[in-house]
Write a protein that holds these residues in place. Structure first.
Motif, PDB file in Angstrom:
ATOM      1  N   VAL A   1       3.053 -16.188 -13.161  1.00  0.00           N
ATOM      2  CA  VAL A   1       2.940 -14.745 -12.933  1.00  0.00           C
ATOM      3  C   VAL A   1       3.406 -14.041 -14.211  1.00  0.00           C
ATOM      4  N   PRO A   2       2.490 -13.366 -14.901  1.00  0.00           N
ATOM      5  CA  PRO A   2       2.874 -12.756 -16.177  1.00  0.00           C
ATOM      6  C   PRO A   2       3.710 -11.491 -16.009  1.00  0.00           C
ATOM      7  N   ARG A   3       4.524 -11.241 -17.025  1.00  0.00           N
ATOM      8  CA  ARG A   3       5.242  -9.957 -17.131  1.00  0.00           C
ATOM      9  C   ARG A   3       4.998  -9.460 -18.545  1.00  0.00           C
ATOM     10  N   PRO A   4       4.349  -8.300 -18.690  1.00  0.00           N
ATOM     11  CA  PRO A   4       3.995  -7.815 -20.022  1.00  0.00           C
ATOM     12  C   PRO A   4       5.171  -7.826 -20.993  1.00  0.00           C
ATOM     13  N   ARG A   5       4.903  -8.316 -22.192  1.00  0.00           N
ATOM     14  CA  ARG A   5       5.873  -8.359 -23.288  1.00  0.00           C
ATOM     15  C   ARG A   5       6.965  -9.411 -23.093  1.00  0.00           C
ATOM     16  N   ARG A   6       7.036 -10.029 -21.928  1.00  0.00           N
ATOM     17  CA  ARG A   6       8.140 -10.949 -21.660  1.00  0.00           C
ATOM     18  C   ARG A   6       7.650 -12.366 -21.346  1.00  0.00           C
TER      19      ARG A   6
ATOM     20  N   VAL B   1      -7.945 -10.447 -45.479  1.00  0.00           N
ATOM     21  CA  VAL B   1      -7.022  -9.330 -45.261  1.00  0.00           C
ATOM     22  C   VAL B   1      -5.791  -9.639 -46.100  1.00  0.00           C
ATOM     23  N   SER B   2      -5.353  -8.680 -46.865  1.00  0.00           N
ATOM     24  CA  SER B   2      -4.274  -8.960 -47.814  1.00  0.00           C
ATOM     25  C   SER B   2      -2.982  -9.362 -47.107  1.00  0.00           C
ATOM     26  N   ILE B   3      -2.187 -10.149 -47.797  1.00  0.00           N
ATOM     27  CA  ILE B   3      -0.944 -10.680 -47.228  1.00  0.00           C
ATOM     28  C   ILE B   3      -0.025  -9.562 -46.741  1.00  0.00           C
ATOM     29  N   GLY B   4       0.041  -8.470 -47.481  1.00  0.00           N
ATOM     30  CA  GLY B   4       0.960  -7.390 -47.111  1.00  0.00           C
ATOM     31  C   GLY B   4       0.466  -6.533 -45.961  1.00  0.00           C
ATOM     32  N   HIS B   5      -0.774  -6.717 -45.551  1.00  0.00           N
ATOM     33  CA  HIS B   5      -1.358  -5.902 -44.479  1.00  0.00           C
ATOM     34  C   HIS B   5      -0.615  -6.166 -43.174  1.00  0.00           C
ATOM     35  N   THR B   6      -0.355  -5.092 -42.421  1.00  0.00           N
ATOM     36  CA  THR B   6       0.412  -5.261 -41.179  1.00  0.00           C
ATOM     37  C   THR B   6      -0.333  -6.109 -40.147  1.00  0.00           C
ATOM     38  N   LEU B   7      -1.652  -6.184 -40.283  1.00  0.00           N
ATOM     39  CA  LEU B   7      -2.425  -6.971 -39.331  1.00  0.00           C
ATOM     40  C   LEU B   7      -2.903  -8.291 -39.932  1.00  0.00           C
TER      41      LEU B   7
ATOM     42  N   GLN C   1     -10.455  -8.092 -29.642  1.00  0.00           N
ATOM     43  CA  GLN C   1     -10.952  -6.722 -29.760  1.00  0.00           C
ATOM     44  C   GLN C   1     -11.322  -6.148 -28.397  1.00  0.00           C
ATOM     45  N   THR C   2     -11.971  -6.974 -27.577  1.00  0.00           N
ATOM     46  CA  THR C   2     -12.363  -6.512 -26.244  1.00  0.00           C
ATOM     47  C   THR C   2     -11.130  -6.197 -25.391  1.00  0.00           C
ATOM     48  N   GLU C   3     -10.169  -7.115 -25.405  1.00  0.00           N
ATOM     49  CA  GLU C   3      -8.959  -6.914 -24.583  1.00  0.00           C
ATOM     50  C   GLU C   3      -8.185  -5.678 -25.018  1.00  0.00           C
ATOM     51  N   VAL C   4      -8.010  -5.557 -26.331  1.00  0.00           N
ATOM     52  CA  VAL C   4      -7.215  -4.433 -26.829  1.00  0.00           C
ATOM     53  C   VAL C   4      -7.939  -3.116 -26.601  1.00  0.00           C
ATOM     54  N   HIS C   5      -9.248  -3.126 -26.802  1.00  0.00           N
ATOM     55  CA  HIS C   5     -10.001  -1.889 -26.599  1.00  0.00           C
ATOM     56  C   HIS C   5      -9.998  -1.467 -25.135  1.00  0.00           C
ATOM     57  N   THR C   6     -10.141  -2.447 -24.257  1.00  0.00           N
ATOM     58  CA  THR C   6     -10.093  -2.140 -22.820  1.00  0.00           C
ATOM     59  C   THR C   6      -8.733  -1.529 -22.461  1.00  0.00           C
ATOM     60  N   ALA C   7      -7.672  -2.144 -22.982  1.00  0.00           N
ATOM     61  CA  ALA C   7      -6.329  -1.612 -22.711  1.00  0.00           C
ATOM     62  C   ALA C   7      -6.177  -0.211 -23.289  1.00  0.00           C
TER      63      ALA C   7
ATOM     64  N   HIS D   1       1.100  -6.923 -28.656  1.00  0.00           N
ATOM     65  CA  HIS D   1       2.289  -7.743 -28.915  1.00  0.00           C
ATOM     66  C   HIS D   1       2.027  -9.208 -28.552  1.00  0.00           C
ATOM     67  N   GLU D   2       1.373  -9.409 -27.411  1.00  0.00           N
ATOM     68  CA  GLU D   2       1.128 -10.783 -26.959  1.00  0.00           C
ATOM     69  C   GLU D   2       0.152 -11.512 -27.884  1.00  0.00           C
ATOM     70  N   TRP D   3      -0.812 -10.795 -28.405  1.00  0.00           N
ATOM     71  CA  TRP D   3      -1.717 -11.420 -29.384  1.00  0.00           C
ATOM     72  C   TRP D   3      -0.954 -11.747 -30.662  1.00  0.00           C
ATOM     73  N   HIS D   4      -0.089 -10.841 -31.070  1.00  0.00           N
ATOM     74  CA  HIS D   4       0.695 -11.077 -32.290  1.00  0.00           C
ATOM     75  C   HIS D   4       1.601 -12.295 -32.123  1.00  0.00           C
ATOM     76  N   GLU D   5       2.269 -12.369 -30.989  1.00  0.00           N
ATOM     77  CA  GLU D   5       3.150 -13.519 -30.722  1.00  0.00           C
ATOM     78  C   GLU D   5       2.336 -14.819 -30.684  1.00  0.00           C
ATOM     79  N   SER D   6       1.139 -14.744 -30.141  1.00  0.00           N
ATOM     80  CA  SER D   6       0.286 -15.932 -30.085  1.00  0.00           C
ATOM     81  C   SER D   6      -0.110 -16.375 -31.487  1.00  0.00           C
ATOM     82  N   ALA D   7      -0.355 -15.393 -32.363  1.00  0.00           N
ATOM     83  CA  ALA D   7      -0.696 -15.725 -33.756  1.00  0.00           C
ATOM     84  C   ALA D   7       0.484 -16.440 -34.424  1.00  0.00           C
TER      85      ALA D   7
END
Lengths: 120, 172
Positions: A59-64, B87-93, B108-114, B133-139
């Motif tokens: 069960v996911p919790r956003p950001r956590r 994408v350059s190393i210093g780029h935030t993304l 892109q689809t997930e973030v745009h939908t959100a 955030h979750e995509w960033h953590e996954s990266a």
């Protein structure tokens, strides 16, 4: 870095808790030692994490608590214990079993070389 | 994006109820009641002021900030997937490089939908930021040597140590 496929990472699915407990294991003794360190340094949060893994690990919790994005770790989940500590686990809904693969400091990535170096 | 931008323009600041500064002095309660429902304009001489709920102002600022982020994200993904340019190393993304083209499309689809749902008020901007955030953590996870080693380590399963005091014991 050796490229080995993950040990049968089942695609995690959202499940409704049935009250039935999940079995929670560490991948190996080293992971369990790292987990014990987390218990020492972030006891209350580690306790919450343990309860969560035992009861509602899918069960996911956003950001956590959330499944990792991308193909490489499909089926694996990340639990943010604290801002600097993480637990990575793979739930197996069929077996009602959670395997913890990593427990410890946030696995921050090493800086990459500039593109010009990498391309040369 | 066009759909999201259109939606964002819905809570207008300028096409609203107009009061004078004198109205505000004499009928402050009424003016504030109106401002509770939607932004109102207060005019004084040649100047015009918007009066709206603080939460609404905050939401507008968040929307603008996240719209900027959304554009930056789409631009970076286009750079990576279409032009195949780095994408350059210093780029935030820069972390987007952890994903392949198919994954970037999903991102892109997930973030745009959100983004659209947040702009519509269906979810909060915090929820939108959580997706990113979750995509960033996954990266970070994908790029981590420590995690790769952990996932490829030999399996010698042992029960995970149960904390001496569990969360339920401590009333959580």
């Amino acid at each position: 870095m050796s490229e080995e496929s993950l040990a049968v990472p089942p695609k995690a699915v959202r499940s409704v808790t049935t009250g039935e407990q999940w079995t929670v294991v560490a991948r190996n003794e080293r992971v369990n030692r790292d987990w014990q360190d987390l218990i020492t340094t972030a006891g209350e949060n580690a306790a919450k994490c343990y309860d969560y893994l035992c009861s509602t690990p899918t069960v996911p919790r956003p950001r956590r608590i959330y499944p990792l994005k991308g193909k490489r770790y499909a089926g694996a989940w990340e639990y943010e214990i604290t801002s600097g500590d993480r637990v990575f686990y793979v739930p197996d809904p069929k077996l009602k079993k959670v395997t913890v693969y990593y427990a410890g400091r946030h696995p921050k990535t090493a800086p990459l070389p500039p593109d010009s170096v990498a391309d040369s | 994006m066009a759909q999201g931008a259109k939606r964002m323009s819905a809570p207008t600041v300028f096409g609203d109820e107009i009061f004078t500064a004198t109205d505000l002095n004499r009928r402050a309660g009424h003016v504030l009641d109106e401002a509770t429902n939607r932004p109102v304009t207060i005019t004084r001489n040649d100047e015009a002021f918007a009066l709206l709920k603080r939460s609404e102002a905050s939401r507008m600022v968040e929307a603008a900030s996240n719209a900027k982020l959304m554009v930056a994200l789409v631009t970076a993904i286009s750079t990576l997937s279409l032009a195949n340019a780095p994408v350059s190393i210093g780029h935030t993304l820069e972390w987007l490089k952890a994903f392949d083209i198919d994954e970037l499309k999903t991102l892109q689809t997930e973030v745009h939908t959100a983004f659209c749902r947040a702009a519509d008020g269906e979810i909060s901007w915090d929820d939108f930021e959580a997706v990113l955030h979750e995509w960033h953590e996954s990266a970070i996870a994908i790029r981590s040597d420590a995690l790769a080693a952990a996932f490829s380590a030999r399996s010698e399963e042992v029960p995970l140590t149960r904390p001496a005091v569990t969360a339920s014991d401590s009333g959580h």
